[in-house]
Write an enzyme that holds these catalytic residues in place. Structure first.
Site, PDB file in Angstrom:
ATOM      1  N   LEU A  15      12.298 -23.318  37.722  1.00 46.64           N
ATOM      2  CA  LEU A  15      12.924 -22.701  37.191  1.00 46.64           C
ATOM      3  C   LEU A  15      14.207 -22.208  36.631  1.00 46.64           C
ATOM      4  CD1 LEU A  15      11.351 -19.993  35.535  1.00 46.64           C
ATOM      5  CD2 LEU A  15      10.715 -18.790  38.091  1.00 46.64           C
ATOM      6  N   VAL A  16      14.362 -21.758  37.884  1.00 51.46           N
ATOM      7  CA  VAL A  16      16.250 -21.312  37.591  1.00 51.46           C
ATOM      8  C   VAL A  16      17.399 -21.963  37.132  1.00 51.46           C
ATOM      9  CG1 VAL A  16      18.075 -20.373  38.990  1.00 51.46           C
ATOM     10  CG2 VAL A  16      15.540 -19.504  39.299  1.00 51.46           C
ATOM     11  N   GLY A  17      16.945 -23.410  37.526  1.00 51.84           N
ATOM     12  CA  GLY A  17      18.651 -24.782  37.270  1.00 51.84           C
ATOM     13  C   GLY A  17      18.335 -24.443  35.540  1.00 51.84           C
ATOM     14  N   SER A 108      16.692 -14.581  47.710  1.00 53.43           N
ATOM     15  CA  SER A 108      16.079 -14.211  46.965  1.00 53.43           C
ATOM     16  C   SER A 108      15.736 -12.779  47.609  1.00 53.43           C
ATOM     17  CB  SER A 108      14.884 -15.038  48.058  1.00 53.43           C
ATOM     18  OG  SER A 108      12.757 -14.417  47.700  1.00 53.43           O
ATOM     19  N   SER A 109      14.978 -12.208  46.721  1.00 51.15           N
ATOM     20  CA  SER A 109      14.721 -10.132  47.765  1.00 51.15           C
ATOM     21  C   SER A 109      14.042 -10.574  49.172  1.00 51.15           C
ATOM     22  CB  SER A 109      13.764 -10.086  46.273  1.00 51.15           C
ATOM     23  OG  SER A 109      12.767 -10.562  46.489  1.00 51.15           O
ATOM     24  N   CYS A 110      13.103 -11.908  49.263  1.00 50.24           N
ATOM     25  CA  CYS A 110      12.279 -11.731  50.882  1.00 50.24           C
ATOM     26  C   CYS A 110      13.104 -11.874  51.744  1.00 50.24           C
ATOM     27  CB  CYS A 110      11.448 -12.980  50.707  1.00 50.24           C
ATOM     28  SG  CYS A 110      12.375 -14.967  51.216  1.00 50.24           S
ATOM     29  N   TYR A 137      11.435 -19.211  55.031  1.00 47.68           N
ATOM     30  CA  TYR A 137      12.054 -19.470  53.257  1.00 47.68           C
ATOM     31  C   TYR A 137      12.842 -18.478  53.588  1.00 47.68           C
ATOM     32  CZ  TYR A 137      13.229 -18.716  48.329  1.00 47.68           C
ATOM     33  OH  TYR A 137      13.225 -19.148  47.639  1.00 47.68           O
ATOM     34  N   LYS A 141      17.212 -19.060  53.497  1.00 48.16           N
ATOM     35  CA  LYS A 141      18.135 -18.099  53.272  1.00 48.16           C
ATOM     36  C   LYS A 141      18.914 -17.630  53.290  1.00 48.16           C
ATOM     37  CE  LYS A 141      16.215 -20.096  49.071  1.00 48.16           C
ATOM     38  NZ  LYS A 141      17.055 -20.696  47.750  1.00 48.16           N
ATOM     39  N   THR A 165      15.139 -10.568  42.764  1.00 47.46           N
ATOM     40  CA  THR A 165      13.964 -11.124  42.831  1.00 47.46           C
ATOM     41  C   THR A 165      12.758 -11.609  42.073  1.00 47.46           C
ATOM     42  OG1 THR A 165      12.797  -8.780  42.720  1.00 47.46           O
ATOM     43  CG2 THR A 165      13.809  -9.117  40.275  1.00 47.46           C
ATOM     44  N   HIS A 180       4.018 -17.850  42.036  1.00 50.82           N
ATOM     45  CA  HIS A 180       3.481 -16.816  42.414  1.00 50.82           C
ATOM     46  C   HIS A 180       2.617 -16.064  41.589  1.00 50.82           C
ATOM     47  CE1 HIS A 180       7.691 -18.351  44.124  1.00 50.82           C
ATOM     48  NE2 HIS A 180       7.637 -16.885  44.614  1.00 50.82           N
ATOM     49  N   ASP A 270      -1.732  -9.323  51.022  1.00 49.76           N
ATOM     50  CA  ASP A 270      -1.365  -8.633  50.553  1.00 49.76           C
ATOM     51  C   ASP A 270       0.659  -9.209  50.304  1.00 49.76           C
ATOM     52  OD1 ASP A 270      -2.887  -7.172  49.201  1.00 49.76           O
ATOM     53  OD2 ASP A 270      -2.639  -4.852  50.507  1.00 49.76           O
TER      54      ASP A 270
END
Ligand code: GDP
Length: 322
Positions: A15-17, A108-110, A137, A141, A165, A180, A270
């Site tokens: 997706l990003v690359g 990542s925001s996580c 994960y 990171k 995000t 996701h 959740d």
């Protein structure tokens, strides 16, 4: 980035690359190089070192990672930590050994504590316990961030790190087990509409809040950071606004045009209650997101309808990043 320089995008099928390659090719100023998984295994340090030795990239975007949604992360923590650590160690060390001028690492925001004050500032890193569903994960990171900072301090490497995000857009993974939430909802509502089903299941309570950034905005932010940021401090990349999963589901339902009802599946987790990034550092660097969420969902749905998602390799494999 100097015009005419060689730029390696690791993870160009993800997706990003793929978005970074699209963004770089707009300028026509760089020699962009990529390598397929069949010719370069990014978890193999010797192979990666020899690739850098041959290709001599001056700039590197490290967008390769094993990624997935809440269920994939929760089910395969061992794979997530091993593959991500291996890729990071191979690529960062090869970049150091071969004198890369500058590297951008994607986090990542996580990585932030589960209950970090919202919106989350960069200095919230390592101030509290992580969300359990994606801890492995996140730890990988965080190790990547610390390796970039450590290499900067010890060896003087110009390695920077951006924390996006939740992402979405063309090139996303639409597999219902590993994706996701946003691509999962596009697919669920679309299939329910096609098959005239009366209900669609949305996981969890619908109450968690998330922020969604279009991947073309992220790619633009990454190129901007490569040009203006030379510091070890991490930089959040987001839109500065969040919505509940229930609101997202209603928006996707509307874009797809599904007439049925939404049911919430309380047997699914959740995850973290809220994840909204403070984007003031990025704003002070002269950048902000441009693609409104609804317009982004509409164009991603069009991309999904084109059948292109069947032809991409996005998923929980190495090469995708979210
Ligand atoms: P997270 O941001 O790491 O929690 O990753 P996800 O994008 O996978 O999930 C975000 C939120 O959306 C969680 O609260 C999920 O339970 C919820 N959600 C609702 N329906 C779905 C679905 O069909 N797939 C996924 N992945 N999440 C969903």
């Amino acid at each position: 980035m100097k015009s005419g320089s060689t730029v390696f995008v690791a993870g160009h099928k993800g997706l990003v690359g793929s978005a970074i390659v699209r963004r770089l090719s707009k300028d026509d100023a760089y020699r962009v190089i990529t390598a397929d998984r069949s010719t370069l295994d990014l978890t193999d340090a010797r192979m990666v070192d020899s690739y850098f030795d041959r290709q001599r990239p001056e700039y590197v975007f490290l967008a390769a990672a094993k990624v997935g949604g809440i269920l994939a992360n929760d089910s395969y923590p061992g794979d997530f930590i091993r593959e991500n650590l291996s890729i990071q160690i191979s690529v960062l060390e090869a970049a150091r050994r071969n004198g890369v001028s500058k590297l951008l690492f994607l986090g990542s925001s996580c990585i932030y504590p589960r209950l970090a004050p919202q919106p989350i500032r960069e200095d919230a890193l390592l101030t509290g316990p992580l969300e359990a569903t994606n801890e492995a994960y996140a730890i990988a990171k965080i190790a990547g961030i610390k390796m970039c900072q450590g290499y900067r301090r010890q060896y003087g490497c110009n390695f920077i790190a951006a924390m996006p995000t939740n992402l979405y857009g063309p090139g996303d993974n639409f597999d219902l087990h590993s994706s996701h939430v946003l691509p999962a909802l596009i697919r669920k509502f679309h299939e329910a509409k096609e098959e005239h089903r009366p209900t669609v299941q949305v996981w969890g309570s619908g109450k968690p809040r998330r922020e969604f950034l279009h991947v073309d905005d992220l790619a633009d932010a990454c190129v901007h950071l490569m040009n203006v940021w030379d510091d070890g401090d991490i930089v959040n990349v987001g839109v500065g606004q969040d919505i509940t999963i229930a609101e997202l589901a209603e928006m996707v339902q509307d874009v797809v045009g599904y007439p049925g009802k939404i049911q919430y599946d309380a047997t699914k987790p959740d995850g973290t209650p809220r994840k909204l990034l403070d984007v003031s550092r990025m704003a002070s660097l002269g950048w902000q997101a441009r693609i409104p969420l609804r317009a982004g969902i509409e164009s991603t749905y069009r991309w999904f309808l084109s059948g292109a998602h069947d032809r991409t390799s996005a998923g929980t494999g190495v090469g995708a990043q979210a």
